[in-house]
Design an enzyme around this catalytic site. Structure first.
Site, PDB file in Angstrom:
ATOM      1  N   THR A 207       0.851  -1.196   0.000  1.00  0.00           N
ATOM      2  CA  THR A 207       0.000   0.000   0.000  1.00  0.00           C
ATOM      3  C   THR A 207       0.883   1.241   0.000  1.00  0.00           C
ATOM      4  OG1 THR A 207      -1.949   1.024   1.037  1.00  0.00           O
ATOM      5  CG2 THR A 207      -0.252   0.170   2.523  1.00  0.00           C
ATOM      6  N   ASN A 208       0.335   2.374   0.384  1.00  0.00           N
ATOM      7  CA  ASN A 208       1.093   3.624   0.438  1.00  0.00           C
ATOM      8  C   ASN A 208       0.661   4.418   1.659  1.00  0.00           C
ATOM      9  OD1 ASN A 208      -1.299   5.310  -0.443  1.00  0.00           O
ATOM     10  ND2 ASN A 208      -1.058   3.973  -2.230  1.00  0.00           N
ATOM     11  N   ASP A 209       1.185   5.628   1.795  1.00  0.00           N
ATOM     12  CA  ASP A 209       0.946   6.431   2.999  1.00  0.00           C
ATOM     13  C   ASP A 209      -0.304   7.303   2.933  1.00  0.00           C
ATOM     14  OD1 ASP A 209       3.080   5.563   4.545  1.00  0.00           O
ATOM     15  OD2 ASP A 209       4.483   6.953   3.588  1.00  0.00           O
ATOM     16  N   SER A 210      -1.150   7.129   1.929  1.00  0.00           N
ATOM     17  CA  SER A 210      -2.320   7.997   1.800  1.00  0.00           C
ATOM     18  C   SER A 210      -3.261   7.861   2.997  1.00  0.00           C
ATOM     19  CB  SER A 210      -3.085   7.671   0.516  1.00  0.00           C
ATOM     20  OG  SER A 210      -4.279   8.420   0.450  1.00  0.00           O
TER      21      SER A 210
END
Length: 402
Positions: A207-210
Protein backbone atom coordinates in the site's frame (compact mmCIF):
# COMPACT_ATOMS: atom_id res chain seq x y z
CA UNK A 1 -37.00 33.70 3.28
CA UNK A 2 -40.00 34.30 1.01
CA UNK A 3 -42.23 31.23 0.82
CA UNK A 4 -39.79 29.13 2.88
CA UNK A 5 -41.38 26.69 5.34
CA UNK A 6 -39.71 27.06 8.73
CA UNK A 7 -40.52 24.73 11.61
CA UNK A 8 -39.52 26.40 14.89
CA UNK A 9 -38.96 24.11 17.88
CA UNK A 10 -39.14 25.80 21.27
CA UNK A 11 -37.83 23.85 24.26
CA UNK A 12 -37.49 24.35 28.00
CA UNK A 13 -35.42 27.45 28.69
CA UNK A 14 -36.04 30.90 30.13
CA UNK A 15 -34.85 32.10 26.69
CA UNK A 16 -38.11 30.78 25.20
CA UNK A 17 -39.46 34.33 25.26
CA UNK A 18 -36.86 35.26 22.60
CA UNK A 19 -38.42 32.69 20.28
CA UNK A 20 -41.47 34.96 20.04
CA UNK A 21 -39.33 37.70 18.52
CA UNK A 22 -37.65 35.14 16.27
CA UNK A 23 -41.06 34.01 15.05
CA UNK A 24 -41.98 37.60 14.25
CA UNK A 25 -38.74 38.15 12.32
CA UNK A 26 -39.25 34.97 10.31
CA UNK A 27 -42.79 36.04 9.41
CA UNK A 28 -41.60 39.52 8.41
CA UNK A 29 -38.94 37.94 6.17
CA UNK A 30 -41.69 36.15 4.23
CA UNK A 31 -41.37 32.67 5.75
CA UNK A 32 -44.30 30.48 6.71
CA UNK A 33 -43.76 29.39 10.33
CA UNK A 34 -45.14 26.49 12.31
CA UNK A 35 -44.14 26.07 15.94
CA UNK A 36 -43.59 22.93 18.00
CA UNK A 37 -43.29 23.25 21.77
CA UNK A 38 -42.15 20.83 24.45
CA UNK A 39 -43.96 20.57 27.78
CA UNK A 40 -41.05 22.33 29.47
CA UNK A 41 -41.30 25.23 27.00
CA UNK A 42 -44.99 25.67 27.90
CA UNK A 43 -43.89 26.45 31.47
CA UNK A 44 -42.24 29.63 30.17
CA UNK A 45 -44.40 30.78 27.22
CA UNK A 46 -47.90 29.81 26.16
CA UNK A 47 -48.68 28.11 22.83
CA UNK A 48 -51.30 30.80 22.20
CA UNK A 49 -48.59 33.46 21.88
CA UNK A 50 -46.91 31.55 19.05
CA UNK A 51 -50.24 30.75 17.46
CA UNK A 52 -51.17 34.44 17.28
CA UNK A 53 -47.81 35.40 15.76
CA UNK A 54 -47.48 32.51 13.31
CA UNK A 55 -51.16 32.27 12.35
CA UNK A 56 -50.76 28.49 12.65
CA UNK A 57 -51.73 25.99 15.32
CA UNK A 58 -48.91 25.05 17.69
CA UNK A 59 -47.97 21.36 17.93
CA UNK A 60 -47.46 20.09 21.48
CA UNK A 61 -48.77 16.51 21.60
CA UNK A 62 -47.73 13.32 19.86
CA UNK A 63 -50.44 11.63 17.83
CA UNK A 64 -52.96 14.42 18.43
CA UNK A 65 -54.69 13.51 15.19
CA UNK A 66 -54.95 17.07 13.90
CA UNK A 67 -54.20 15.88 10.35
CA UNK A 68 -57.12 13.81 9.12
CA UNK A 69 -55.35 12.44 6.04
CA UNK A 70 -51.78 12.25 7.38
CA UNK A 71 -49.69 11.41 10.43
CA UNK A 72 -49.08 14.65 12.33
CA UNK A 73 -45.30 14.50 12.81
CA UNK A 74 -44.61 13.13 9.31
CA UNK A 75 -46.80 15.76 7.67
CA UNK A 76 -44.94 18.53 9.49
CA UNK A 77 -41.54 16.99 8.77
CA UNK A 78 -42.34 16.75 5.05
CA UNK A 79 -43.64 20.34 5.03
CA UNK A 80 -40.39 21.69 6.49
CA UNK A 81 -37.72 23.47 4.42
CA UNK A 82 -35.70 24.45 7.50
CA UNK A 83 -35.95 23.27 11.12
CA UNK A 84 -34.78 25.69 13.81
CA UNK A 85 -34.47 24.57 17.45
CA UNK A 86 -34.32 27.77 19.48
CA UNK A 87 -33.85 27.72 22.34
CA UNK A 88 -32.34 24.21 22.37
CA UNK A 89 -32.10 22.77 25.87
CA UNK A 90 -29.55 20.13 26.92
CA UNK A 91 -32.46 17.68 26.92
CA UNK A 92 -33.44 18.12 23.26
CA UNK A 93 -29.78 18.17 22.19
CA UNK A 94 -29.25 14.84 23.94
CA UNK A 95 -32.34 13.35 22.31
CA UNK A 96 -31.35 14.45 18.83
CA UNK A 97 -27.80 13.20 19.22
CA UNK A 98 -28.85 9.79 20.51
CA UNK A 99 -31.92 9.08 18.42
CA UNK A 100 -34.52 9.44 21.17
CA UNK A 101 -38.02 10.37 19.96
CA UNK A 102 -40.38 10.49 22.92
CA UNK A 103 -42.30 13.73 22.42
CA UNK A 104 -43.70 15.72 19.50
CA UNK A 105 -40.55 17.81 19.09
CA UNK A 106 -37.99 15.00 19.06
CA UNK A 107 -40.30 12.73 17.06
CA UNK A 108 -40.81 15.30 14.29
CA UNK A 109 -37.16 16.30 14.20
CA UNK A 110 -36.24 12.63 13.82
CA UNK A 111 -38.42 12.45 10.70
CA UNK A 112 -37.17 15.74 9.23
CA UNK A 113 -34.74 15.53 6.32
CA UNK A 114 -34.50 19.29 5.79
CA UNK A 115 -31.48 21.25 7.14
CA UNK A 116 -31.49 21.77 10.91
CA UNK A 117 -30.20 24.66 12.99
CA UNK A 118 -29.78 24.06 16.73
CA UNK A 119 -29.35 27.10 19.01
CA UNK A 120 -28.20 25.92 22.48
CA UNK A 121 -29.36 27.92 25.50
CA UNK A 122 -28.48 26.77 29.01
CA UNK A 123 -26.30 27.45 32.05
CA UNK A 124 -22.56 27.44 31.35
CA UNK A 125 -21.98 24.42 33.61
CA UNK A 126 -24.48 22.40 31.58
CA UNK A 127 -23.00 23.65 28.33
CA UNK A 128 -19.49 22.68 29.40
CA UNK A 129 -20.45 19.22 30.63
CA UNK A 130 -18.88 16.21 28.93
CA UNK A 131 -22.30 14.90 27.91
CA UNK A 132 -23.39 18.13 26.21
CA UNK A 133 -20.07 18.49 24.40
CA UNK A 134 -20.30 14.90 23.25
CA UNK A 135 -23.87 15.38 22.03
CA UNK A 136 -23.09 18.61 20.18
CA UNK A 137 -20.12 16.96 18.48
CA UNK A 138 -22.40 14.13 17.36
CA UNK A 139 -24.96 16.57 15.95
CA UNK A 140 -22.26 18.31 13.92
CA UNK A 141 -21.03 14.96 12.64
CA UNK A 142 -24.61 14.19 11.61
CA UNK A 143 -24.71 17.35 9.50
CA UNK A 144 -26.67 19.55 11.92
CA UNK A 145 -25.63 23.22 12.19
CA UNK A 146 -25.06 24.18 15.84
CA UNK A 147 -24.89 27.89 16.58
CA UNK A 148 -22.35 29.09 19.14
CA UNK A 149 -24.10 30.32 22.32
CA UNK A 150 -23.60 33.92 23.40
CA UNK A 151 -21.79 35.09 26.52
CA UNK A 152 -23.47 37.42 28.99
CA UNK A 153 -25.71 37.70 32.04
CA UNK A 154 -27.38 34.36 32.75
CA UNK A 155 -30.68 33.69 34.51
CA UNK A 156 -28.75 32.43 37.53
CA UNK A 157 -27.47 35.94 38.21
CA UNK A 158 -23.90 35.78 36.93
CA UNK A 159 -22.14 36.19 33.61
CA UNK A 160 -21.12 33.21 31.52
CA UNK A 161 -21.50 31.31 28.27
CA UNK A 162 -24.79 29.73 27.32
CA UNK A 163 -27.10 32.65 26.52
CA UNK A 164 -29.34 32.22 23.52
CA UNK A 165 -28.09 34.60 20.78
CA UNK A 166 -30.38 37.47 19.94
CA UNK A 167 -33.04 36.71 17.30
CA UNK A 168 -31.38 39.06 14.79
CA UNK A 169 -28.15 37.06 15.06
CA UNK A 170 -30.10 33.82 14.57
CA UNK A 171 -31.68 35.28 11.45
CA UNK A 172 -28.20 36.00 10.09
CA UNK A 173 -27.24 32.39 10.76
CA UNK A 174 -30.41 31.19 9.02
CA UNK A 175 -29.52 33.26 5.98
CA UNK A 176 -26.27 31.27 5.58
CA UNK A 177 -28.27 28.02 5.54
CA UNK A 178 -30.49 28.99 2.63
CA UNK A 179 -29.77 26.83 -0.41
CA UNK A 180 -27.37 28.60 -2.75
CA UNK A 181 -27.26 27.71 -6.43
CA UNK A 182 -23.73 27.08 -7.70
CA UNK A 183 -22.37 25.65 -10.97
CA UNK A 184 -22.12 22.33 -9.09
CA UNK A 185 -25.73 22.27 -7.90
CA UNK A 186 -27.34 19.02 -8.98
CA UNK A 187 -24.18 17.67 -10.63
CA UNK A 188 -23.28 14.02 -10.05
CA UNK A 189 -19.74 13.88 -8.72
CA UNK A 190 -17.61 10.78 -8.17
CA UNK A 191 -14.61 11.17 -5.85
CA UNK A 192 -12.04 8.47 -5.04
CA UNK A 193 -9.88 8.56 -1.92
CA UNK A 194 -7.49 6.57 0.22
CA UNK A 195 -4.70 4.14 -0.63
CA UNK A 196 -5.55 0.81 -2.26
CA UNK A 197 -4.15 -2.43 -0.85
CA UNK A 198 -2.71 -5.39 -2.78
CA UNK A 199 -2.42 -8.62 -0.79
CA UNK A 200 0.85 -10.54 -0.51
CA UNK A 201 -0.60 -13.08 1.90
CA UNK A 202 -3.45 -13.08 4.49
CA UNK A 203 -1.54 -10.74 6.84
CA UNK A 204 0.58 -8.55 4.53
CA UNK A 205 -0.19 -6.16 1.70
CA UNK A 206 1.38 -3.50 -0.53
CA UNK A 207 0.00 0.00 0.00
CA UNK A 208 1.09 3.62 0.44
CA UNK A 209 0.95 6.43 3.00
CA UNK A 210 -2.32 8.00 1.80
CA UNK A 211 -4.66 9.02 4.64
CA UNK A 212 -7.55 9.86 2.30
CA UNK A 213 -7.86 13.36 3.79
CA UNK A 214 -7.52 15.19 0.47
CA UNK A 215 -10.21 13.14 -1.26
CA UNK A 216 -12.57 13.36 1.70
CA UNK A 217 -12.10 17.15 1.86
CA UNK A 218 -12.92 17.45 -1.85
CA UNK A 219 -16.01 15.24 -1.45
CA UNK A 220 -17.21 17.42 1.44
CA UNK A 221 -16.62 20.66 -0.48
CA UNK A 222 -18.46 19.31 -3.53
CA UNK A 223 -21.42 18.28 -1.37
CA UNK A 224 -21.56 21.68 0.32
CA UNK A 225 -21.80 23.31 -3.11
CA UNK A 226 -24.89 21.34 -4.02
CA UNK A 227 -23.45 18.36 -5.87
CA UNK A 228 -24.69 14.80 -5.40
CA UNK A 229 -21.48 13.12 -4.30
CA UNK A 230 -20.44 9.47 -4.27
CA UNK A 231 -17.18 8.72 -2.47
CA UNK A 232 -15.35 5.53 -3.45
CA UNK A 233 -12.87 5.00 -0.65
CA UNK A 234 -10.05 2.58 -0.01
CA UNK A 235 -9.43 1.93 3.73
CA UNK A 236 -8.95 5.06 5.86
CA UNK A 237 -9.56 6.10 9.46
CA UNK A 238 -11.87 8.92 8.37
CA UNK A 239 -15.62 9.40 8.81
CA UNK A 240 -17.38 10.07 5.49
CA UNK A 241 -18.74 13.63 5.17
CA UNK A 242 -22.43 14.05 5.96
CA UNK A 243 -24.64 13.76 2.90
CA UNK A 244 -22.07 11.84 0.84
CA UNK A 245 -22.71 8.27 -0.36
CA UNK A 246 -19.85 5.89 0.44
CA UNK A 247 -18.68 2.89 -1.58
CA UNK A 248 -15.85 1.07 0.26
CA UNK A 249 -13.22 -0.74 -1.80
CA UNK A 250 -9.96 -2.50 -1.03
CA UNK A 251 -7.84 -3.24 -4.10
CA UNK A 252 -7.08 -1.32 -7.26
CA UNK A 253 -9.27 -3.75 -9.21
CA UNK A 254 -12.13 -3.11 -6.77
CA UNK A 255 -11.68 0.63 -7.32
CA UNK A 256 -11.50 0.22 -11.11
CA UNK A 257 -14.70 -1.81 -11.15
CA UNK A 258 -16.55 0.70 -8.96
CA UNK A 259 -15.39 3.72 -11.00
CA UNK A 260 -16.18 2.09 -14.34
CA UNK A 261 -19.63 1.07 -13.14
CA UNK A 262 -20.52 4.56 -11.89
CA UNK A 263 -18.74 6.71 -14.49
CA UNK A 264 -21.46 6.60 -17.14
CA UNK A 265 -23.88 8.44 -14.82
CA UNK A 266 -21.19 10.87 -13.59
CA UNK A 267 -20.70 14.52 -14.54
CA UNK A 268 -17.37 14.96 -12.75
CA UNK A 269 -14.80 12.36 -11.70
CA UNK A 270 -12.08 13.34 -9.21
CA UNK A 271 -9.47 10.57 -8.87
CA UNK A 272 -7.86 11.57 -5.57
CA UNK A 273 -7.16 7.99 -4.46
CA UNK A 274 -3.55 6.86 -4.22
CA UNK A 275 -3.73 3.79 -6.42
CA UNK A 276 -1.18 1.00 -6.16
CA UNK A 277 0.69 0.79 -9.48
CA UNK A 278 1.75 -2.83 -8.93
CA UNK A 279 0.36 -5.95 -7.31
CA UNK A 280 1.80 -9.41 -6.59
CA UNK A 281 1.46 -11.86 -9.46
CA UNK A 282 0.46 -14.50 -6.92
CA UNK A 283 -1.12 -14.06 -3.49
CA UNK A 284 -0.22 -16.72 -0.91
CA UNK A 285 -3.15 -18.53 0.71
CA UNK A 286 -1.26 -18.82 4.00
CA UNK A 287 1.12 -16.51 5.84
CA UNK A 288 4.59 -16.63 4.28
CA UNK A 289 6.93 -17.94 6.98
CA UNK A 290 10.56 -17.05 7.45
CA UNK A 291 12.90 -19.76 6.31
CA UNK A 292 16.09 -20.67 8.13
CA UNK A 293 17.69 -21.49 4.78
CA UNK A 294 16.86 -18.23 3.02
CA UNK A 295 17.30 -14.64 4.24
CA UNK A 296 15.60 -13.12 1.20
CA UNK A 297 12.11 -13.18 -0.28
CA UNK A 298 11.37 -12.29 -3.88
CA UNK A 299 7.88 -11.13 -4.79
CA UNK A 300 7.07 -10.86 -8.47
CA UNK A 301 4.87 -7.86 -9.27
CA UNK A 302 2.69 -6.91 -12.22
CA UNK A 303 1.00 -3.66 -13.20
CA UNK A 304 -2.47 -2.89 -11.90
CA UNK A 305 -5.28 -1.47 -14.05
CA UNK A 306 -4.69 2.10 -15.22
CA UNK A 307 -8.08 3.46 -14.15
CA UNK A 308 -7.78 6.92 -15.72
CA UNK A 309 -6.63 5.43 -19.03
CA UNK A 310 -9.62 3.11 -18.91
CA UNK A 311 -11.97 6.00 -18.12
CA UNK A 312 -10.56 8.07 -21.00
CA UNK A 313 -11.98 5.51 -23.45
CA UNK A 314 -15.43 5.84 -21.86
CA UNK A 315 -15.50 9.63 -21.56
CA UNK A 316 -18.38 11.45 -23.27
CA UNK A 317 -18.66 15.15 -24.20
CA UNK A 318 -19.54 17.19 -21.13
CA UNK A 319 -17.90 14.88 -18.62
CA UNK A 320 -14.98 16.31 -16.62
CA UNK A 321 -12.15 14.11 -15.33
CA UNK A 322 -9.65 15.24 -12.72
CA UNK A 323 -6.51 13.32 -11.81
CA UNK A 324 -3.87 13.58 -9.09
CA UNK A 325 -0.12 13.11 -9.51
CA UNK A 326 2.08 12.58 -6.48
CA UNK A 327 5.69 13.07 -7.61
CA UNK A 328 9.12 13.26 -5.98
CA UNK A 329 11.03 14.69 -8.98
CA UNK A 330 10.39 16.54 -12.26
CA UNK A 331 6.95 17.53 -11.01
CA UNK A 332 5.69 19.58 -13.98
CA UNK A 333 7.19 17.37 -16.69
CA UNK A 334 5.71 14.18 -15.24
CA UNK A 335 2.39 15.82 -14.44
CA UNK A 336 1.97 17.34 -17.92
CA UNK A 337 2.67 13.97 -19.51
CA UNK A 338 -0.09 12.44 -17.39
CA UNK A 339 -2.48 15.30 -18.16
CA UNK A 340 -2.14 14.66 -21.90
CA UNK A 341 -1.89 10.87 -21.87
CA UNK A 342 -5.00 10.42 -19.69
CA UNK A 343 -7.00 13.11 -21.55
CA UNK A 344 -7.71 14.92 -18.27
CA UNK A 345 -9.43 18.26 -17.87
CA UNK A 346 -7.44 19.05 -14.74
CA UNK A 347 -4.50 17.46 -13.01
CA UNK A 348 -3.60 18.20 -9.39
CA UNK A 349 0.14 17.66 -8.92
CA UNK A 350 2.13 17.76 -5.72
CA UNK A 351 5.72 17.09 -4.73
CA UNK A 352 5.32 14.67 -1.83
CA UNK A 353 9.05 14.86 -1.04
CA UNK A 354 8.54 18.32 0.44
CA UNK A 355 7.75 18.82 4.16
CA UNK A 356 4.03 19.23 4.89
CA UNK A 357 2.96 18.18 1.39
CA UNK A 358 0.93 15.17 0.35
CA UNK A 359 0.46 11.89 2.12
CA UNK A 360 -0.74 11.32 5.66
CA UNK A 361 -0.73 14.94 6.80
CA UNK A 362 -3.18 17.77 7.39
CA UNK A 363 -1.58 20.20 4.92
CA UNK A 364 -0.83 20.19 1.22
CA UNK A 365 0.51 22.34 -1.62
CA UNK A 366 -0.48 21.59 -5.18
CA UNK A 367 -0.05 22.80 -8.73
CA UNK A 368 -3.24 22.73 -10.80
CA UNK A 369 -2.67 21.98 -14.47
CA UNK A 370 -5.17 22.40 -17.33
CA UNK A 371 -4.61 21.88 -21.06
CA UNK A 372 -5.24 25.49 -22.04
CA UNK A 373 -4.07 27.45 -19.00
CA UNK A 374 -0.90 28.35 -17.16
CA UNK A 375 -0.23 26.25 -14.04
CA UNK A 376 -1.82 27.51 -10.81
CA UNK A 377 0.40 26.96 -7.77
CA UNK A 378 -1.22 27.13 -4.34
CA UNK A 379 0.52 28.02 -1.11
CA UNK A 380 0.97 25.45 1.66
CA UNK A 381 -2.36 25.23 3.49
CA UNK A 382 -4.66 22.80 5.27
CA UNK A 383 -6.30 20.26 2.99
CA UNK A 384 -9.78 21.76 3.34
CA UNK A 385 -8.42 25.07 2.00
CA UNK A 386 -6.70 23.25 -0.86
CA UNK A 387 -9.96 21.38 -1.56
CA UNK A 388 -11.81 24.70 -1.91
CA UNK A 389 -9.22 25.96 -4.41
CA UNK A 390 -9.34 22.74 -6.42
CA UNK A 391 -13.16 22.75 -6.50
CA UNK A 392 -13.10 26.42 -7.54
CA UNK A 393 -11.08 25.47 -10.61
CA UNK A 394 -13.33 22.49 -11.38
CA UNK A 395 -16.36 24.77 -11.08
CA UNK A 396 -14.83 27.31 -13.45
CA UNK A 397 -14.00 24.53 -15.89
CA UNK A 398 -17.57 23.32 -15.72
CA UNK A 399 -18.85 26.79 -16.59
CA UNK A 400 -16.37 27.11 -19.45
CA UNK A 401 -17.44 23.76 -20.88
CA UNK A 402 -21.04 24.93 -20.71
Amino acid sequence: MAKQHVALYVTGSIAAYKALTLTRLLIKSGAAVRVVMTKAAEAFVTPLSFQVLSKNAVATEMFAGTQVKAVDHIELADWTDLAVVAPASADIIGKLANGIADDMASLTLMATTAPKLVVPAMNQHMLDSAATNRNIAQLKQDGVTVMTPATGFLAEGYSGRGRMPEPAAIMQQIETLRPQTTPLTGKKVLVTAGGTRERIDPVRFITNDSSGKMGYAIAEEMQQRGATVTLISAPTKLTPPAGVSLIPVLTTEDLADAVTKAFKQTDILVMAAAVADFKPVNTADQKIKKSADNDQLTIKLTKTTDILKQVARLKQPGQITVGFAAETQNLLDNANQKLIAKQLDLLIANDVSKPGVGFNGDTNQVTILQPDQAPIKTTLADKHTIAKQVVDQISQRLQKEG
